[in-house]
Motif scaffolding. Structure first.
Motif, PDB file in Angstrom:
ATOM      1  N   MET A   1       0.855  -1.184   0.000  1.00  0.00           N
ATOM      2  CA  MET A   1       0.000   0.000   0.000  1.00  0.00           C
ATOM      3  C   MET A   1       0.893   1.237   0.000  1.00  0.00           C
ATOM      4  SD  MET A   1      -2.768   1.146   2.845  1.00  0.00           S
ATOM      5  CE  MET A   1      -3.509  -0.472   2.805  1.00  0.00           C
ATOM      6  N   LYS A   2       0.714   2.115  -0.927  1.00  0.00           N
ATOM      7  CA  LYS A   2       1.589   3.266  -1.064  1.00  0.00           C
ATOM      8  C   LYS A   2       1.537   4.182   0.145  1.00  0.00           C
ATOM      9  CE  LYS A   2      -0.468   4.226  -4.871  1.00  0.00           C
ATOM     10  NZ  LYS A   2      -0.942   4.944  -6.066  1.00  0.00           N
ATOM     11  N   ILE A   3       0.357   4.367   0.707  1.00  0.00           N
ATOM     12  CA  ILE A   3       0.192   5.364   1.739  1.00  0.00           C
ATOM     13  C   ILE A   3       0.899   5.011   3.032  1.00  0.00           C
ATOM     14  CG2 ILE A   3      -1.941   4.385   2.640  1.00  0.00           C
ATOM     15  CD1 ILE A   3      -0.981   8.079   2.384  1.00  0.00           C
ATOM     16  N   VAL A   4       1.109   3.753   3.282  1.00  0.00           N
ATOM     17  CA  VAL A   4       1.635   3.345   4.579  1.00  0.00           C
ATOM     18  C   VAL A   4       3.016   3.930   4.819  1.00  0.00           C
ATOM     19  CG1 VAL A   4       2.313   1.403   5.989  1.00  0.00           C
ATOM     20  CG2 VAL A   4       0.295   1.243   4.551  1.00  0.00           C
ATOM     21  N   ASP A   5       3.921   3.739   3.859  1.00  0.00           N
ATOM     22  CA  ASP A   5       5.269   4.250   4.031  1.00  0.00           C
ATOM     23  C   ASP A   5       5.268   5.763   4.179  1.00  0.00           C
ATOM     24  OD1 ASP A   5       6.238   1.708   3.854  1.00  0.00           O
ATOM     25  OD2 ASP A   5       6.639   1.817   1.711  1.00  0.00           O
ATOM     26  N   THR A   6       4.429   6.414   3.389  1.00  0.00           N
ATOM     27  CA  THR A   6       4.374   7.868   3.420  1.00  0.00           C
ATOM     28  C   THR A   6       3.929   8.380   4.776  1.00  0.00           C
ATOM     29  OG1 THR A   6       3.850   7.908   1.071  1.00  0.00           O
ATOM     30  CG2 THR A   6       3.377   9.896   2.316  1.00  0.00           C
TER      31      THR A   6
ATOM     32  N   HIS B   1       6.609  17.356   5.034  1.00  0.00           N
ATOM     33  CA  HIS B   1       5.733  18.325   4.367  1.00  0.00           C
ATOM     34  C   HIS B   1       4.315  17.772   4.269  1.00  0.00           C
ATOM     35  CE1 HIS B   1       4.011  20.946   1.278  1.00  0.00           C
ATOM     36  NE2 HIS B   1       4.963  21.809   1.614  1.00  0.00           N
ATOM     37  N   PRO B   2       3.312  18.389   4.957  1.00  0.00           N
ATOM     38  CA  PRO B   2       1.953  17.829   4.959  1.00  0.00           C
ATOM     39  C   PRO B   2       1.321  17.810   3.578  1.00  0.00           C
ATOM     40  CG  PRO B   2       2.002  20.031   5.941  1.00  0.00           C
ATOM     41  CD  PRO B   2       3.414  19.613   5.755  1.00  0.00           C
ATOM     42  N   GLY B   3       1.709  18.749   2.711  1.00  0.00           N
ATOM     43  CA  GLY B   3       1.167  18.748   1.361  1.00  0.00           C
ATOM     44  C   GLY B   3       1.584  17.518   0.575  1.00  0.00           C
ATOM     45  N   ALA B   4       2.837  17.119   0.738  1.00  0.00           N
ATOM     46  CA  ALA B   4       3.329  15.921   0.066  1.00  0.00           C
ATOM     47  C   ALA B   4       2.648  14.677   0.619  1.00  0.00           C
ATOM     48  CB  ALA B   4       4.845  15.816   0.224  1.00  0.00           C
ATOM     49  N   GLU B   5       2.443  14.656   1.911  1.00  0.00           N
ATOM     50  CA  GLU B   5       1.766  13.531   2.547  1.00  0.00           C
ATOM     51  C   GLU B   5       0.351  13.365   2.000  1.00  0.00           C
ATOM     52  OE1 GLU B   5       1.664  12.138   7.087  1.00  0.00           O
ATOM     53  OE2 GLU B   5       0.637  14.030   6.750  1.00  0.00           O
ATOM     54  N   LEU B   6      -0.372  14.459   1.909  1.00  0.00           N
ATOM     55  CA  LEU B   6      -1.744  14.405   1.420  1.00  0.00           C
ATOM     56  C   LEU B   6      -1.786  14.032  -0.051  1.00  0.00           C
ATOM     57  CD1 LEU B   6      -4.736  14.757   1.874  1.00  0.00           C
ATOM     58  CD2 LEU B   6      -4.471  17.214   1.545  1.00  0.00           C
ATOM     59  N   ALA B   7      -0.832  14.544  -0.829  1.00  0.00           N
ATOM     60  CA  ALA B   7      -0.791  14.207  -2.254  1.00  0.00           C
ATOM     61  C   ALA B   7      -0.581  12.713  -2.452  1.00  0.00           C
ATOM     62  CB  ALA B   7       0.320  15.001  -2.939  1.00  0.00           C
ATOM     63  N   GLN B   8       0.290  12.125  -1.631  1.00  0.00           N
ATOM     64  CA  GLN B   8       0.523  10.684  -1.738  1.00  0.00           C
ATOM     65  C   GLN B   8      -0.710   9.907  -1.322  1.00  0.00           C
ATOM     66  OE1 GLN B   8       3.516   8.853  -2.873  1.00  0.00           O
ATOM     67  NE2 GLN B   8       1.672   7.588  -3.003  1.00  0.00           N
ATOM     68  N   LEU B   9      -1.381  10.399  -0.264  1.00  0.00           N
ATOM     69  CA  LEU B   9      -2.602   9.738   0.191  1.00  0.00           C
ATOM     70  C   LEU B   9      -3.665   9.771  -0.908  1.00  0.00           C
ATOM     71  CD1 LEU B   9      -4.129  10.196   3.712  1.00  0.00           C
ATOM     72  CD2 LEU B   9      -5.583  10.053   1.719  1.00  0.00           C
ATOM     73  N   ARG B  10      -3.840  10.931  -1.522  1.00  0.00           N
ATOM     74  CA  ARG B  10      -4.844  11.069  -2.581  1.00  0.00           C
ATOM     75  C   ARG B  10      -4.521  10.173  -3.772  1.00  0.00           C
ATOM     76  NH1 ARG B  10      -8.438  15.185  -2.864  1.00  0.00           N
ATOM     77  NH2 ARG B  10      -8.146  15.444  -5.118  1.00  0.00           N
TER      78      ARG B  10
ATOM     79  N   ASP C   1      -3.707   7.253  -3.700  1.00  0.00           N
ATOM     80  CA  ASP C   1      -4.251   5.917  -3.443  1.00  0.00           C
ATOM     81  C   ASP C   1      -5.684   5.771  -3.934  1.00  0.00           C
ATOM     82  OD1 ASP C   1      -1.952   4.987  -2.261  1.00  0.00           O
ATOM     83  OD2 ASP C   1      -2.624   5.311  -0.212  1.00  0.00           O
ATOM     84  N   PHE C   2      -6.336   6.887  -4.296  1.00  0.00           N
ATOM     85  CA  PHE C   2      -7.742   6.883  -4.696  1.00  0.00           C
ATOM     86  C   PHE C   2      -7.859   7.298  -6.161  1.00  0.00           C
ATOM     87  CE2 PHE C   2      -7.655   7.244  -0.166  1.00  0.00           C
ATOM     88  CZ  PHE C   2      -8.751   6.520   0.279  1.00  0.00           C
TER      89      PHE C   2
END
Length: 421
Positions: A1-6, A14-23, A25-26
């Motif tokens: 799962m991509k989001i886990v490592d992030t 950087h919270p923006g990078a974190e959210l971009a990676q989370l998004r 996944d969808f």
């Protein structure tokens, strides 16, 4: 799962990078509507699925599909293992004492109906009283009305104040010698209000009254521990929790489930059948007649994996930040009123615009790519309480962004301009 490592890597600052990676996944979030980026703000109706859940569903359908239980061939054994593994994941997710207390249903609505038929029809009689609240979804009103009509029982209703909060003093006054059951929502689907369910359960138990909690809007947004709450029943659905439609859970205390009549009769819910007598299966299978939605249950398990790895605390923090931002943005627009604006709520903002019907609001926002829910939200008593026919409801998930809220606010202003012409 991509989001886990992030999400779990300390180096990610950087919270923006974190959210971009989370998004990322969808995949559906990359959709265009009317040539504009999709802004999906209808999560209280149904959330979106991450790629890991989609992959799980495809894998099951292409490599594991078979009917579960009883067969001894390879595919059936694998499917059975995956199905029961999902039940164990859900047991741990909600803190149930035993895995047999986790019943798979088609969703929250069926879970509530199961309790109404299995418990209510057996233990509630003429003259008995059932306590509901003004904040209930129709799914937690209509089944109890049906039971009351059949049995000659009575419905008592907890009122709310102008902020959309339940009046606990009035709740306590409703209990008497005839009170037999309480059914209430953990979170209001129409307003987002978080109800003080632990306190309300304790009050009911002081009177020896069992409590069902409709957790459809709570389980996606906060940590739920049914033992800490001490609720007797808890119902929720996968499709609001990054999972597939057609699957949900009823948690029930084992001794209550054992005392109940089965909701449906058929295969797998029996121990033995003859034309003289049928004996029922043990829990949880007593309440799972027929072939269940196997793929959906396994997909629910994958969704629980995803939510758990992201973390319910992180999800709650993301969504609270969005709620605060959205509340400020919408409150800053003249002629717009938030209905049920109180600090104890999840990321739901129901609003009205002066002189404009919510259906028109939703239609025009859609032209901007913004998806909101409009109508009475299957909560007509709430609309009647506030003397309005409907609201527009923006509901947020942890993959939404402040930029999307800006798009919502801009869309509201555009709607106002159209009607000002």
């Amino acid at each position: 799962m991509k989001i886990v490592d992030t999400l779990l890597t300390p180096a990610m600052q950087h919270p923006g990078a974190e959210l971009a990676q989370l998004r990322a996944d969808f995949p559906i979030l990359a959709t265009k509507v009317a040539g504009k980026p999709l802004v999906y703000l209808d999560n209280a109706a149904s959330s979106q699925m991450p790629q890991s859940v989609i992959d799980c569903l495809v894998r099951y359908q292409t490599t594991q599909h078979a009917n579960i239980h009883r067969a001894v061939h390879h595919l059936s054994e694998i499917a059975t293992q995956e199905y029961e593994a999902a039940r164990h994941k859900l047991q741990h997710f909600i803190g149930a004492r035993e895995v047999r207390e986790v019943i798979f249903t088609s969703g929250t609505t069926e879970s509530i109906n199961l309790v109404m038929h299995g418990y209510g029809r057996k233990f509630i009689n003429q003259g008995d009283e059932i306590i509901l609240t003004t904040l209930e979804h129709h799914s937690n009103i209509v089944p109890w009305q049906m039971l009351a009509e059949e049995k000659g029982a009575h419905i008592r209703v907890v009122p709310i104040n102008d902020a959309g909060e339940l009046l606990l003093d009035e709740y306590q006054k409703l209990f008497n010698a005839n009170t037999r059951f309480v059914a209430l929502s953990h979170v209001s689907n129409a307003l987002g209000t978080i109800n003080p369910v632990k306190e309300m359960i304790a009050i009911a138990h002081e009177h020896g009254v069992p409590v069902l909690i409709d957790g459809a809007q709570a389980a996606p947004h906060m940590q739920v521990d049914v033992q800490t709450l001490d609720c007797d029943f808890y119902a929720f659905s996968a499709h609001k929790m990054c999972g597939p439609t057609g699957i949900g859970v009823l948690y029930g205390k084992a001794h209550l489930l054992e005392s109940m009549h089965p909701f449906k009769g058929g295969g797998d819910m029996i121990a033995s059948v003859s034309f003289e007598k049928t004996t029922y299966n043990e829990l949880p299978y007593k309440f799972e007649a027929g072939t269940p939605p196997i793929m959906a249950a396994i997909g629910f398990g994958a969704a629980i994996d995803y939510l758990s790895e992201v973390g319910l605390n992180k999800i709650a923090a993301f969504e609270h930040e969005l709620l605060v931002y959205a509340t400020e943005a919408i409150n800053s627009i003249p002629g717009v009123r938030i209905v049920g604006d109180n600090p104890k709520k999840v990321a739901v903002v129901s609003f009205t615009i002066d002189g404009i019907h919510p259906h028109d609001v939703g239609t025009l926002l859609n032209e901007e790519g913004v998806a909101v829910r409009t109508g009475h939200h299957c909560a007509q008593p709430i609309m009647q309480r506030f003397n309005i026919p409907a609201t527009s409801r923006a509901s947020f998930a942890f993959y939404n962004t402040k930029k999307e809220i800006d798009a919502l606010a801009a869309g509201i202003r555009s709607v106002q301009k159209v009607f000002a012409l």
